[in-house]
Design a protein around this motif. Structure first.
Motif, short mmCIF file in Angstrom:
data_model
loop_
_atom_site.label_atom_id
_atom_site.label_comp_id
_atom_site.label_asym_id
_atom_site.label_seq_id
_atom_site.Cartn_x
_atom_site.Cartn_y
_atom_site.Cartn_z
N PHE A 121 0.84 -1.20 0.00
CA PHE A 121 0.00 0.00 0.00
C PHE A 121 0.87 1.25 0.00
O PHE A 121 1.87 1.33 0.72
CB PHE A 121 -0.90 0.00 1.24
CG PHE A 121 -1.65 1.30 1.44
CD1 PHE A 121 -2.63 1.70 0.56
CD2 PHE A 121 -1.34 2.13 2.53
CE1 PHE A 121 -3.32 2.90 0.75
CE2 PHE A 121 -2.02 3.32 2.71
CZ PHE A 121 -3.01 3.71 1.83
N TYR A 122 0.47 2.23 -0.82
CA TYR A 122 1.15 3.52 -0.87
C TYR A 122 0.12 4.61 -0.54
O TYR A 122 -0.82 4.81 -1.34
CB TYR A 122 1.75 3.79 -2.24
CG TYR A 122 2.88 2.86 -2.61
CD1 TYR A 122 4.19 3.21 -2.34
CD2 TYR A 122 2.63 1.65 -3.25
CE1 TYR A 122 5.25 2.36 -2.68
CE2 TYR A 122 3.67 0.80 -3.59
CZ TYR A 122 4.98 1.16 -3.30
OH TYR A 122 6.01 0.32 -3.64
N PRO A 123 0.28 5.33 0.59
CA PRO A 123 -0.64 6.43 0.90
C PRO A 123 -0.50 7.55 -0.13
O PRO A 123 0.62 7.94 -0.47
CB PRO A 123 -0.19 6.90 2.28
CG PRO A 123 0.67 5.80 2.82
CD PRO A 123 1.28 5.13 1.65
N SER A 124 -1.60 8.05 -0.61
CA SER A 124 -1.55 9.12 -1.62
C SER A 124 -1.36 10.49 -0.99
O SER A 124 -1.03 11.46 -1.68
CB SER A 124 -2.85 9.13 -2.43
OG SER A 124 -3.97 9.31 -1.58
N SER A 125 -1.51 10.58 0.33
CA SER A 125 -1.38 11.87 1.00
C SER A 125 0.08 12.27 1.21
O SER A 125 0.38 13.44 1.46
CB SER A 125 -2.08 11.83 2.37
OG SER A 125 -1.53 10.81 3.18
N ASN A 126 1.00 11.31 1.10
CA ASN A 126 2.42 11.62 1.28
C ASN A 126 2.97 12.36 0.06
O ASN A 126 2.38 12.36 -1.02
CB ASN A 126 3.22 10.34 1.49
CG ASN A 126 2.95 9.73 2.86
OD1 ASN A 126 2.18 10.26 3.65
ND2 ASN A 126 3.57 8.60 3.12
N GLN A 127 4.09 12.97 0.23
CA GLN A 127 4.75 13.62 -0.90
C GLN A 127 5.14 12.56 -1.93
O GLN A 127 5.78 11.56 -1.60
CB GLN A 127 6.01 14.36 -0.42
CG GLN A 127 5.73 15.52 0.53
CD GLN A 127 4.97 16.63 -0.18
OE1 GLN A 127 5.26 16.95 -1.32
NE2 GLN A 127 4.00 17.22 0.51
N ILE A 128 4.74 12.80 -3.18
CA ILE A 128 4.94 11.75 -4.18
C ILE A 128 6.40 11.54 -4.52
O ILE A 128 6.76 10.52 -5.09
CB ILE A 128 4.14 12.06 -5.47
CG1 ILE A 128 4.62 13.36 -6.10
CG2 ILE A 128 2.66 12.12 -5.21
CD1 ILE A 128 4.00 13.64 -7.46
N ASN A 129 7.28 12.51 -4.19
CA ASN A 129 8.69 12.30 -4.51
C ASN A 129 9.34 11.24 -3.63
O ASN A 129 10.50 10.90 -3.80
CB ASN A 129 9.47 13.62 -4.45
CG ASN A 129 9.40 14.28 -3.07
OD1 ASN A 129 8.97 13.66 -2.10
ND2 ASN A 129 9.81 15.54 -2.99
N GLN A 130 8.56 10.73 -2.66
CA GLN A 130 9.07 9.62 -1.84
C GLN A 130 9.03 8.30 -2.61
O GLN A 130 9.67 7.34 -2.23
CB GLN A 130 8.25 9.48 -0.57
CG GLN A 130 8.35 10.67 0.38
CD GLN A 130 7.50 10.46 1.61
OE1 GLN A 130 7.04 9.35 1.88
NE2 GLN A 130 7.30 11.52 2.38
N TYR A 131 8.25 8.25 -3.67
CA TYR A 131 8.02 7.00 -4.39
C TYR A 131 8.76 6.99 -5.73
O TYR A 131 9.22 8.01 -6.21
CB TYR A 131 6.52 6.81 -4.64
CG TYR A 131 5.67 6.88 -3.39
CD1 TYR A 131 6.04 6.22 -2.22
CD2 TYR A 131 4.48 7.62 -3.37
CE1 TYR A 131 5.25 6.29 -1.08
CE2 TYR A 131 3.68 7.68 -2.25
CZ TYR A 131 4.08 7.02 -1.09
OH TYR A 131 3.31 7.08 0.03
#
Length: 317
Positions: A123-133
């Motif tokens: 699972f990847y939370p969408s609320s986090n900064q996307i540059n983490q992924y």
């Protein structure tokens, strides 16, 4: 025209009077006729064999495509089970990451219990900064559209589905389902076929040290194989065929030797970049092997046809 026919008749009449020359001429004509007929027959049977081998190459390519598409179907069923689980949807909507990961871990535990050791969910939370992924996850978050394909990750090469989880058109999270590309080996073995994935050397930098150290060996040119995952005899034969054999495989699309029939398909990742080759094939041994069937068929046709040619020539003279 009449004069030419008359001249030819006189020539044959005079030739028959010279018995030695007559029989020599007949022998030469017979030999030339048999040789020409055999050349045509051998060329035809060789062309038929090539067509069969090319067709088998296309069949293997279609089979590979279908098996990968089947994985997408199975992954979608898992995504459907996510949508059917109100607990995980509520947890995603509330950004309760711990609750979501607990449910996802349950999925992964059940995969292991069922024997799907190379299958996993994340699972990847969408609320986090996307540059983490990584880019594929960021793309799904940004565009709210799924991504399916093959990707080289730090822990291996996987067939992946990255699916946006939406509620009222709002993104509440991203689910990634992935399975090792090496699981295709067991699927092809069910049909008495062979599958080997060769990784392009330029993609090795994407693997972690743990994932690649002591596991890969050179095969041919810039391609490497995760040695323990596959039958060493199959890719070992590819090595022994050398660069000339590999070039023949690339040029013709297939290669037949005394042990294996081999064909290949270039594998691209989700971004369209070529990451390696799928080498597909089967053993030549066994009466049921199609290579032997083709060989027996062409030999039988050649033998029967040769007998007919000789019979016709003897009957004529």
């Amino acid at each position: 025209m009449f004069s030419f026919i008359k001249m030819l008749q006189n020539f044959l009449r005079n030739l028959k009077k010279n018995k030695g020359l007559w029989f020599t001429t007949l022998s030469v004509i017979s030999i030339l006729g048999i040789s020409f007929s055999m050349y045509i027959l051998m060329t035809m049977t060789q062309n038929v064999s090539k067509e069969v081998y090319v067709t088998m190459s296309e069949t293997y390519e279609t089979s590979l495509k279908n098996r990968i598409n089947k994985k997408e179907e199975n992954f979608k069923k898992l995504v459907a089970s996510i949508y059917a689980n109100n607990n995980i949807l509520t947890a995603m909507e509330q950004n309760n990451i711990n609750a979501v990961e607990t449910i996802v871990n349950t999925y992964n535990e059940n995969f292991l219990k069922a024997g799907f050791n190379e299958l996993s969910m994340k699972f990847y939370p969408s609320s986090n900064q996307i540059n983490q992924y990584r880019n594929s996850i960021n793309s799904v978050i940004t565009n709210k559209t799924k991504v399916f394909g093959i990707e080289v990750l730090n822990d291996g090469i996987f067939v992946i589905l990255v699916e946006p989880i939406l509620k009222d058109d709002n993104l509440i999270g991203v689910i990634e389902i992935k399975e090792s590309i090496h699981t295709l080996k067991a699927e092809f073995e069910k049909d008495n076929s062979i599958f080997v994935f060769l990784l392009d050397e330029k993609m090795m930098g994407k693997l972690s040290l743990k994932a690649k150290t002591g596991k890969y060996r050179d095969v041919i040119n810039e391609y490497k194989v995760e040695e323990k995952k596959y039958d060493g005899n199959f890719f070992g034969k590819l090595i022994s065929n050398g660069k000339e054999g590999f070039k023949e495989l690339e040029d013709k699309g297939y290669l037949v030797d005394d042990t294996y029939y081999k064909t290949y398909k270039k594998i691209s990742d989700i971004n369209g970049a070529t990451i390696g080759l799928a080498i597909l094939g089967e053993q030549v041994e066994g009466s049921g092997a199609f290579v032997n069937i083709v060989d027996k068929m062409t030999k039988t046709v050649t033998t029967v046809a040769l007998g007919l040619v000789i019979s016709i020539l003897l009957f004529m003279f």
